[in-house]
Design a protein around this motif. Structure first.
Motif, short mmCIF file in Angstrom:
data_model
loop_
_atom_site.label_atom_id
_atom_site.label_comp_id
_atom_site.label_asym_id
_atom_site.label_seq_id
_atom_site.Cartn_x
_atom_site.Cartn_y
_atom_site.Cartn_z
N PRO A 12 0.88 -1.13 -0.06
CA PRO A 12 0.06 -0.03 0.08
C PRO A 12 0.87 1.17 0.05
CG PRO A 12 -0.76 -1.55 1.54
CD PRO A 12 0.54 -2.08 1.10
N ARG A 14 0.04 4.90 0.52
CA ARG A 14 -1.10 6.07 0.98
C ARG A 14 -0.49 7.48 1.26
NH1 ARG A 14 -2.15 1.37 4.78
NH2 ARG A 14 -3.45 0.05 3.53
N ASP A 36 -4.77 7.32 -2.54
CA ASP A 36 -4.02 6.10 -1.76
C ASP A 36 -4.08 4.80 -3.18
OD1 ASP A 36 -3.94 7.15 0.64
OD2 ASP A 36 -5.95 5.92 1.14
N GLU A 38 -3.56 1.11 -3.44
CA GLU A 38 -3.86 -0.22 -2.81
C GLU A 38 -3.69 -1.36 -3.53
OE1 GLU A 38 -4.32 -0.40 0.63
OE2 GLU A 38 -4.81 1.79 1.07
N TRP A 40 -4.49 -4.76 -5.68
CA TRP A 40 -5.84 -5.23 -5.79
C TRP A 40 -5.73 -6.13 -7.07
CZ3 TRP A 40 -9.72 -4.23 -3.00
CH2 TRP A 40 -11.15 -4.24 -3.55
#
Length: 135
Positions: A12, A14, A36, A38, A40
């Protein structure tokens, strides 16, 4: 930038801030976003946070148009990146800042592109370790 799976982001990332500010006359260009990135599924997913912070604008239609431009910029930058890890990322828009005169969708498109570049650079650095408490 690449993780063991060959996808981006490897972890991540952010609070990525991107500011597109260009003063070449009047009107100028201004857009600021915080997003952000992330890990996935293999694709680029974009969403607007339910608690999105918006500074400098109160028109929901204008905000939606500029949010769409941020998404377009993010997608364009990933598409133009070419070779490298496959994007497997959920991008969450957390904050937008508008200037009353100089903000427009094209500026937010550029801010979206810059956010991807900033996240790619951040992926080169190791994730921050939790701060140790002195005691």
């Amino acid at each position: 930038m690449e993780s063991d799976t060959g996808t981006f982001p490897p972890h991540p990332i952010r609070g990525v801030r991107a500011v597109y500010a260009r003063q070449a006359g009047c009107p100028s260009d201004f857009a600021e976003v915080t997003v952000d990135f992330e890990p996935w599924e293999v694709c680029v997913t974009f969403e607007v946070a339910a608690d999105l912070v918006v500074d400098g604008d109160d028109d929901p239609e204008w905000q939606a148009e500029c949010q769409a431009a941020v998404e377009a910029g993010i997608r364009e930058e990933f598409a133009q990146a070419g070779a490298g890890p496959s994007p497997a990322v959920a991008v969450v828009l957390r904050r937008m800042r508008f200037h009353p005169v100089d903000s427009h969708p094209r500026a937010f498109l550029h801010a979206g592109r810059l956010a991807v570049r900033n996240a790619l650079a951040a992926a080169q650095r190791p994730p921050r370790a939790a701060a140790r408490r002195r005691g």
